[in-house]
Enzyme design. Structure first.
Site, PDB file in Angstrom:
ATOM      1  N   HIS A 136       5.658  36.901  19.759  1.00  0.00           N
ATOM      2  CA  HIS A 136       5.892  37.091  21.198  1.00  0.00           C
ATOM      3  C   HIS A 136       4.848  36.318  22.005  1.00  0.00           C
ATOM      4  O   HIS A 136       4.209  36.851  22.910  1.00  0.00           O
ATOM      5  CB  HIS A 136       5.898  38.578  21.559  1.00  0.00           C
ATOM      6  CG  HIS A 136       7.009  39.331  20.873  1.00  0.00           C
ATOM      7  ND1 HIS A 136       8.089  39.850  21.540  1.00  0.00           N
ATOM      8  CD2 HIS A 136       7.222  39.612  19.561  1.00  0.00           C
ATOM      9  CE1 HIS A 136       8.911  40.431  20.673  1.00  0.00           C
ATOM     10  NE2 HIS A 136       8.402  40.295  19.465  1.00  0.00           N
ATOM     11  N   TYR A 146      -1.225  43.602  14.010  1.00  0.00           N
ATOM     12  CA  TYR A 146      -1.624  43.246  15.376  1.00  0.00           C
ATOM     13  C   TYR A 146      -3.101  42.838  15.401  1.00  0.00           C
ATOM     14  O   TYR A 146      -3.482  41.910  16.117  1.00  0.00           O
ATOM     15  CB  TYR A 146      -1.422  44.436  16.333  1.00  0.00           C
ATOM     16  CG  TYR A 146      -0.010  44.661  16.814  1.00  0.00           C
ATOM     17  CD1 TYR A 146       1.049  44.803  15.928  1.00  0.00           C
ATOM     18  CD2 TYR A 146       0.274  44.770  18.163  1.00  0.00           C
ATOM     19  CE1 TYR A 146       2.338  45.031  16.373  1.00  0.00           C
ATOM     20  CE2 TYR A 146       1.565  45.006  18.629  1.00  0.00           C
ATOM     21  CZ  TYR A 146       2.590  45.136  17.720  1.00  0.00           C
ATOM     22  OH  TYR A 146       3.866  45.378  18.173  1.00  0.00           O
TER      23      TYR A 146
END
Lengths: 174, 326
Positions: free
Chosen positions: B46, B304
């Site tokens: 993203h 992440y």
């Protein structure tokens, strides 16, 4: 071996207690940055909470260390060896502080409050600072490498004293 | 009886051996996401997005279910990000199959909440190692992903959603789902499994545009002209629902509670905005919200963190100096 040749009981307890804590935290740290397994989150939270315990423990330990005289190093050790021994011990103390402090600061600047077993939380920055995060994240990693190296040297030296020099250095900590 | 006992004993081992994909690490996962040519300083997944800001106006209806201060009263400001799936920070907005909304509530120094939501309501797979294979298949092309879905019947609900999904002409007109389930915990310690969605309050038909930044320009203009509002709707699981399986939606008749309205009031290009610095790890949770045992959810922190560590280090080394958002 007389009592003055041995570390005090409090120093021995601090030493072995923190040895167990530090080794488990290093192992947890190396595992949790690579694993995608469901227990990773649990391990991560335990690592952070134990880090808070570690800084309390090392503070108490340092105070205890300053109040007790450790046994003298064997006379037959060369001066440079005594210097290396003493320097490595103080470097270990510095790292035992620097590891939890850098770990907390990377969480702080990433805006992640540290939860200590659900008892309380350490504060985090309200505004994330990615530069300081990067700085303390890399520092935490590099300090861990130095710590692992120093622990290896420390264990190697203790075994060298015991099995090769056959002196009382290792026994003084048992 | 003894045979049955033995069979039961061995069943998990046998099925584990037969079905389990090879275990991958966070580093392998992020390597796959970033592909052969990483974009230094940008998110590995993203990568393209726009910062948003605004506030959550709570209605108090969820306060009995969670002690998170966000649900009590008043309004809480947030910083967020609207983005598209993919590793390329300059990709064309309208080509991405998935759109996302991420939010960060910094309620206090000890209470922060990050949310990462996507347009699909469910995942195609139930664990990170199979997810890795799904991304490999997507990268390998249409034939490989077709084969992957055929081999993974758990992707049925995801495929049914994808078949009927019509992308709208605006970030403002999408529904963003938590996908994974969480537990709300109230002051009595009672746990309730929930999923949530940000539901749009406007409809915007799909647009034809060859502009790469079509969605970013549209949302910036829309918010500049007035507030963009979403309803934050929670779906409460029944004891019979499996909160650990992100491939299965819960039945439509489950109780739903609207906690309040999410009001978007500002946009900023991502490299100039506050959202760029934030790791929207959905496991940064306030007291009163807990992670379920969903294996995909539990894999997110490590993945992440690896992406965040890489881009933070690159940025420290000057990767984004002189970059603009064009």
């Amino acid at each position: 071996m007389s009592n003055s040749d041995r570390f005090s009981l409090s120093m021995r307890l601090f030493h072995w207690g923190m040895a167990a804590l530090v080794l488990s935290m290093v192992a947890a740290g190396l595992l949790m940055v690579t694993s995608l397994q469901p227990w990773q989150l649990t391990l991560l939270n335990i690592h952070k909470a134990f880090g808070v315990m570690a800084i309390l423990l090392v503070t108490a330990r340092l105070i205890n260390r300053l109040r007790h005289e450790p046994p003298a190093l064997p006379h037959e050790l060369a001066d440079w060896q005594k210097t290396v021994a003493k320097a490595s011990h103080w470097l270990l103390y510095i790292l035992l502080f620097a590891m939890p402090v850098s770990g907390y600061l990377m969480q702080y600047f990433a805006g992640r409050p540290v939860d200590v077993f659900g008892w309380f939380r350490l504060p985090a920055a309200l505004q994330v600072d990615i530069h300081y995060y990067a700085l303390f994240r890399e520092l935490h990693g590099w300090l861990a490498v130095v710590l692992i190296g120093l622990i290896a040297l420390h264990i190697g030296a203790a075994l060298h004293h015991h099995f090769i020099r056959k002196d009382d250095v290792l026994k003084s900590m048992l | 009886m003894r045979t049955l006992y033995l069979a039961l004993l061995l069943a998990p081992a046998v099925s584990f051996g037969a079905d389990a994909p090879p275990k991958v690490s966070a580093q392998q996962f992020v390597n796959l996401q970033q592909g052969n040519s990483a974009f230094p300083g940008f998110r590995r997944a993203h990568a393209k997005g726009i910062c948003i800001s605004g506030e959550f106006r709570v209605n108090g209806q969820l306060a009995d279910y969670s002690q998170a201060s966000l649900f009590k009263a008043g309004s809480t400001p947030f910083i967020g990000r609207l983005s598209i799936a993919g590793n390329n920070p300059t990709a064309p907005d309208l080509k991405a199959p998935v759109r996302s909304m991420a939010l960060s509530f910094a309620s206090s120094r000890t209470e922060q909440w990050r949310l990462a939501m996507n347009t699909p309501p469910v995942m195609a797979v139930a664990d990170p190692h199979t997810f890795y294979q799904q991304i490999q298949a997507i990268q390998a092309g249409p034939a490989a992903i077709k084969q992957f879905f055929a081999d993974h019947p758990e992707s049925d609900e995801f495929r049914a959603w994808a078949a009927q999904y019509q992308p709208s002409g605006s970030f403002a007109a999408e529904t963003y789902h938590s996908i994974n389930a969480f537990y709300l915990v109230n002051t009595d310690g009672k746990q309730q499994a929930v999923r949530w969605a940000m539901r749009p309050t406007v409809a915007v038909p799909a647009t034809e545009s060859d502009r790469d930044n079509a969605l970013q320009q549209e949302i910036a203009a829309r918010i500049a002209a007035g507030e963009v509002v979403f309803d934050w709707v929670f779906t409460l699981a029944d004891p019979s629902d499996d909160e650990t399986n992100p491939t299965k939606a819960w039945p439509d008749n489950r109780q739903q509670i609207t906690a309040g309205q999410l009001v978007l009031t500002g946009t900023t290009p991502q490299l100039e905005g506050d959202c760029h610095a934030i790791n929207f790890d959905p496991l940064v949770l306030p007291v009163g919200v807990k992670a379920t045992a969903d294996p995909i959810l539990r894999a997110r922190s490590a993945a992440y963190a690896e992406s965040y560590r890489r881009r933070a280090k690159e940025q420290l080394q000057g990767a984004l100096e002189g970059s603009n958002n064009e």
